[in-house]
Design a protein around this motif. Structure first.
Motif, PDB file in Angstrom:
ATOM      1  N   LYS A  15       0.713  -1.245  -0.004  1.00 55.62           N
ATOM      2  CA  LYS A  15      -0.028  -0.035  -0.250  1.00 55.62           C
ATOM      3  C   LYS A  15       0.863   1.362  -0.095  1.00 55.62           C
ATOM      4  N   TYR A  16       1.966   1.105   0.616  1.00 54.73           N
ATOM      5  CA  TYR A  16       3.082   2.259   0.705  1.00 54.73           C
ATOM      6  C   TYR A  16       3.413   2.653  -0.734  1.00 54.73           C
ATOM      7  N   TYR A  17       3.929   1.771  -1.189  1.00 54.29           N
ATOM      8  CA  TYR A  17       4.640   1.893  -2.506  1.00 54.29           C
ATOM      9  C   TYR A  17       3.515   2.508  -3.417  1.00 54.29           C
ATOM     10  N   ILE A  18       2.383   2.003  -3.395  1.00 57.51           N
ATOM     11  CA  ILE A  18       1.378   2.524  -4.340  1.00 57.51           C
ATOM     12  C   ILE A  18       0.964   4.061  -4.116  1.00 57.51           C
ATOM     13  N   LEU A  19       0.854   4.177  -2.726  1.00 62.98           N
ATOM     14  CA  LEU A  19       0.272   5.479  -2.146  1.00 62.98           C
ATOM     15  C   LEU A  19       1.557   6.448  -2.811  1.00 62.98           C
ATOM     16  N   ILE A 164       9.092   5.759 -11.492  1.00 61.55           N
ATOM     17  CA  ILE A 164       8.164   5.773 -10.359  1.00 61.55           C
ATOM     18  C   ILE A 164       7.051   4.564 -10.610  1.00 61.55           C
ATOM     19  N   VAL A 165       6.443   4.787 -11.983  1.00 59.87           N
ATOM     20  CA  VAL A 165       5.181   3.854 -12.219  1.00 59.87           C
ATOM     21  C   VAL A 165       5.810   2.393 -12.262  1.00 59.87           C
ATOM     22  N   PRO A 171       5.378  -2.453  -8.670  1.00 57.88           N
ATOM     23  CA  PRO A 171       5.655  -3.489  -7.840  1.00 57.88           C
ATOM     24  C   PRO A 171       4.712  -3.314  -6.562  1.00 57.88           C
ATOM     25  N   GLY A 172       4.171  -2.238  -6.099  1.00 60.98           N
ATOM     26  CA  GLY A 172       3.269  -2.155  -4.967  1.00 60.98           C
ATOM     27  C   GLY A 172       1.912  -2.680  -5.298  1.00 60.98           C
ATOM     28  N   ILE A 173       1.476  -2.671  -6.680  1.00 63.37           N
ATOM     29  CA  ILE A 173       0.439  -3.275  -6.977  1.00 63.37           C
ATOM     30  C   ILE A 173       0.579  -4.993  -6.806  1.00 63.37           C
ATOM     31  N   VAL A 174       1.711  -5.341  -7.319  1.00 59.90           N
ATOM     32  CA  VAL A 174       1.970  -6.922  -7.344  1.00 59.90           C
ATOM     33  C   VAL A 174       2.088  -7.386  -5.875  1.00 59.90           C
ATOM     34  N   TRP A 179      -0.341  -9.817  -1.180  1.00 62.88           N
ATOM     35  CA  TRP A 179      -0.882  -9.654   0.240  1.00 62.88           C
ATOM     36  C   TRP A 179      -2.265  -9.998   0.545  1.00 62.88           C
ATOM     37  N   LYS A 180      -3.057  -9.736  -0.563  1.00 64.84           N
ATOM     38  CA  LYS A 180      -4.660  -9.822  -0.534  1.00 64.84           C
ATOM     39  C   LYS A 180      -4.760 -11.491  -0.453  1.00 64.84           C
ATOM     40  N   LYS A 181      -4.167 -12.001  -1.462  1.00 65.64           N
ATOM     41  CA  LYS A 181      -4.250 -13.585  -1.356  1.00 65.64           C
ATOM     42  C   LYS A 181      -3.904 -14.281  -0.276  1.00 65.64           C
ATOM     43  N   GLU A 182      -2.766 -13.919   0.421  1.00 64.45           N
ATOM     44  CA  GLU A 182      -2.349 -14.292   1.617  1.00 64.45           C
ATOM     45  C   GLU A 182      -3.604 -14.047   2.727  1.00 64.45           C
TER      46      GLU A 182
END
Length: 190
Positions: A15-19, A164-165, A171-174, A179-182
């Protein structure tokens, strides 16, 4: 040991990478537009970046406090990882605001210096979390820094924005999806 402990931090939620990827992308686009329009009002850059950085630190703090409150265990490796990124964030903020304020270097060198800092933080994050591909992202940051140092100027903002993208947000989205799967497997929710 820290390595065994790092296995218990599970997967970084990304989440922090995405933010920060989104916030910095907005800032880079804003900078590029203002420079392209040849607005010589440098204070607008600083206002924009100040709002983005303060807003980002506030959002990060709120998110981190919620995570700590919800966490059953806050590991030593998790504390090291948080400290690494806090120190990196403070360093990048000083590079962006303090150095240019004292004319220590020209503003076109902010992005390559920040790329060097991101290379270090990604490398160490990958080691702590035992994620090889996260460590390898540091090579992209360091290679990008070389190019940004070699070819400073307005178009370097476009390259940094792409970095940055591709080296932060994606990578943040990946990481978020993993994390969501886990969390789904563990039967937990956000």
């Amino acid at each position: 040991t820290i390595m065994e402990d790092s296995k218990r931090i599970a997967v970084d939620n990304g989440k922090y990478y995405i933010l920060w990827g989104i916030l910095v992308s907005l800032g880079i686009i804003g900078n590029y537009i203002l420079i392209s329009l040849d607005t010589r009002e440098g204070r607008y850059y600083m206002y924009m970046w100040f709002i983005l950085v303060v807003g980002g630190f506030a959002a990060t703090t709120i998110m981190k406090m919620k995570e700590i409150k919800k966490a059953k265990v806050y590991t030593f490796a998790g504390k090291i990882l948080s400290s690494l990124w806090l120190a990196g964030g403070i360093t990048m903020s000083m590079v962006a605001f303090v150095g240019p304020a004292f004319n220590a270097y020209h503003y076109v060198y902010i992005n390559p210096i920040i790329s060097l800092v991101l290379g270090v933080t990604y490398y160490v994050s990958g080691v702590i979390q035992q994620i090889k591909w996260l460590q390898l992202i540091s090579l992209g940051w360091w290679a990008g820094a070389i190019v940004l140092f070699a070819f400073p100027g307005i178009h370097s903002y476009l390259l940094f924005g792409l970095m940055i993208v591709f080296l932060q947000t994606i990578p943040g989205i990946v990481m978020y999806r993993k994390w969501k799967k886990e969390m789904k497997v563990l039967g937990e929710s956000e």
